[in-house]
Design a protein around this motif. Sequence first.
Motif, PDB file in Angstrom:
ATOM      1  N   GLN A 131       0.821  -1.207   0.000  1.00  0.00           N
ATOM      2  CA  GLN A 131       0.000   0.000   0.000  1.00  0.00           C
ATOM      3  C   GLN A 131       0.859   1.263   0.000  1.00  0.00           C
ATOM      4  OE1 GLN A 131      -3.045  -0.419   3.172  1.00  0.00           O
ATOM      5  NE2 GLN A 131      -2.508  -2.584   3.113  1.00  0.00           N
ATOM      6  N   ASN A 132       2.081   1.141   0.520  1.00  0.00           N
ATOM      7  CA  ASN A 132       2.966   2.299   0.569  1.00  0.00           C
ATOM      8  C   ASN A 132       3.446   2.723  -0.811  1.00  0.00           C
ATOM      9  OD1 ASN A 132       4.199   4.284   2.283  1.00  0.00           O
ATOM     10  ND2 ASN A 132       6.172   3.314   1.872  1.00  0.00           N
ATOM     11  N   ILE A 133       3.316   1.854  -1.808  1.00  0.00           N
ATOM     12  CA  ILE A 133       3.628   2.272  -3.172  1.00  0.00           C
ATOM     13  C   ILE A 133       2.771   3.475  -3.555  1.00  0.00           C
ATOM     14  CG2 ILE A 133       3.590   1.591  -5.617  1.00  0.00           C
ATOM     15  CD1 ILE A 133       4.118  -1.277  -4.709  1.00  0.00           C
ATOM     16  N   LEU A 134       1.501   3.437  -3.185  1.00  0.00           N
ATOM     17  CA  LEU A 134       0.603   4.545  -3.496  1.00  0.00           C
ATOM     18  C   LEU A 134       0.986   5.794  -2.721  1.00  0.00           C
ATOM     19  CD1 LEU A 134      -2.777   2.580  -3.504  1.00  0.00           C
ATOM     20  CD2 LEU A 134      -1.341   3.170  -5.453  1.00  0.00           C
ATOM     21  N   ALA A 135       1.359   5.616  -1.449  1.00  0.00           N
ATOM     22  CA  ALA A 135       1.777   6.775  -0.658  1.00  0.00           C
ATOM     23  C   ALA A 135       3.060   7.382  -1.212  1.00  0.00           C
ATOM     24  CB  ALA A 135       1.974   6.366   0.801  1.00  0.00           C
ATOM     25  N   LEU A 136       4.018   6.529  -1.577  1.00  0.00           N
ATOM     26  CA  LEU A 136       5.278   7.017  -2.133  1.00  0.00           C
ATOM     27  C   LEU A 136       5.036   7.859  -3.377  1.00  0.00           C
ATOM     28  CD1 LEU A 136       8.511   6.669  -2.141  1.00  0.00           C
ATOM     29  CD2 LEU A 136       8.063   4.933  -3.882  1.00  0.00           C
ATOM     30  N   ARG A 137       4.160   7.378  -4.245  1.00  0.00           N
ATOM     31  CA  ARG A 137       3.933   8.055  -5.515  1.00  0.00           C
ATOM     32  C   ARG A 137       3.090   9.312  -5.382  1.00  0.00           C
ATOM     33  NH1 ARG A 137       1.656   4.468 -10.106  1.00  0.00           N
ATOM     34  NH2 ARG A 137       1.960   6.497 -11.095  1.00  0.00           N
ATOM     35  N   PHE A 138       1.985   9.209  -4.643  1.00  0.00           N
ATOM     36  CA  PHE A 138       0.978  10.265  -4.727  1.00  0.00           C
ATOM     37  C   PHE A 138       0.949  11.201  -3.520  1.00  0.00           C
ATOM     38  CE2 PHE A 138      -1.034   6.664  -7.223  1.00  0.00           C
ATOM     39  CZ  PHE A 138      -0.589   7.146  -8.438  1.00  0.00           C
ATOM     40  N   ALA A 139       1.730  10.899  -2.480  1.00  0.00           N
ATOM     41  CA  ALA A 139       1.777  11.805  -1.329  1.00  0.00           C
ATOM     42  C   ALA A 139       3.046  12.647  -1.314  1.00  0.00           C
ATOM     43  CB  ALA A 139       1.673  11.007  -0.022  1.00  0.00           C
TER      44      ALA A 139
END
Length: 514
Positions: free
Chosen positions: A213-221
């Motif tokens: 799930q942190n892939i999404l945080a890394l990219r979009f946050a």
Amino acid sequence: MSPARVARGINPLRGPDDRRLPRIAGPCSMVMFGITGDLAQKKLLPAIYDLTNRGLLPPNFTLIGFARRDWSLAEFTDVVRRAVQAGARTPFREESWRALADGLRFVSGSFDDEAGFDRLADEVARADVERGTDGNHAFYLSIPPAAFGDVCKQLERSGLTRQDPSSWRRVIIEKPFGHDLASARALNEIVESVFPPESVFRIDHYLGKETVQNILALRFANGMFEPVWNSNYVDHVQITMAEDIGISGRAGYYDGIGAARDVIQNHLLQLLALTTMEEPNSFDADALRAEKEKVLAAVHSPSDLALATARGQYAAGWQGSQKVTGFLQEDGIDPESTTETYAAVKLLVDSRRWAGVPFYLRTGKRLGKRVTEVAVVFKRAPHLPFADTATSELGENAIVIRVQPDEGITIRFGSKVPGAGSMEVRDVTMDFGYGSAFTQASPEAYERLILDVLLGEPPLFPRHAEVETSWRILDPIERFWARKGRPQPYDAGTWGPADADALLRRDGREWRMP
């Protein structure tokens, strides 16, 4: 806040505008088929106890086991207790155990036993009356896909799938979701003929991992990564799931399935989708799924599969200091089996963002170490104003997302070696580790996923369109391999067959050494 308010579904810890607080499931039960199997004993039952121990299940949560065993309730309770004590991640507390044990029930029966399902329906009805589960019931099918049809039909016949507007019935199914596109469609038709699509939760436990799930945080946050997350800067992407174990007594499941169906079709293509998808409008289930489905529809393999794929079977060798047998010598494996234990594929994504960027996916058993990671490898700087001798060890910049073990993120870049009078540049890394950065441990993936099912929050669960698209990607490769004959052998403890190295070398690249 009283337990009664929790039992009525009023969450005392989470208001509508405060999503930082814990989520607590409302009144409900879970019926578990396959409760005697390895998955239930090693993962599901410990996860349910951990949720109880964390205070995330309602006091009236009821767990109903269904199996062919002729157990009394006391015997079943003892089986669950042993599984919890062996596998729970949180401390064993008698108070928490008693809260869970009070809601344990057991029904004896087989998947084609109408009388058994009638008894199950009576037990579910008693849970509504005696435990206050309010008609909310989840059915966990931790069973082979071949049995889905029988179970779904019996659930429908016995009235267990009926619900009214004030309650819910949900079904949870484990991978594999079929063995090819045709079987996935047939399986979906069976399940969705009994449960509406929004009530079907397909479990891919990798999507419950915090680092995934942190892939999404890394990219979009973060503002620093997304501008270079495209073909202008990215040379290629490697997605690896390596295991150092063999088939671990799973010959009956693994032989005929193989590494690509077992891992690439679900886990690795999901990692690819999260790495390549466009930013969703929100992280609601429909928005997130729409972007994943869109990018998966753009994925394909090159036309020459002989140059774009590799497969292998582990032979005898050394795993560390231990001598291990080869796949064909494992108990229960046909000595003539052509099932692969290693698979590597090159895929392309036909989109403006990723045009021309190859994605290399690999998975295997009896490899050099256990590791799962996504490595985004960047193009070299267009001009290096240094002497050749000063950068002889300089590689490509990379962002590596470590899914397991040692969960975290590594950034690799070039830095000057300390020393006066010279300009020598060498690769260095910056590491972020979950274990050192946060004081609380990440929940086990099944904890997150089971709780999401009970809450009715579906973003982490692929719907049938994702599953079918994944099979569309893999089916041509499987058909090609079926015509090719035997997989290439590789020694246990190494990093796979020679064909896998050749796959990248033809492109002027090489596999990362995790």
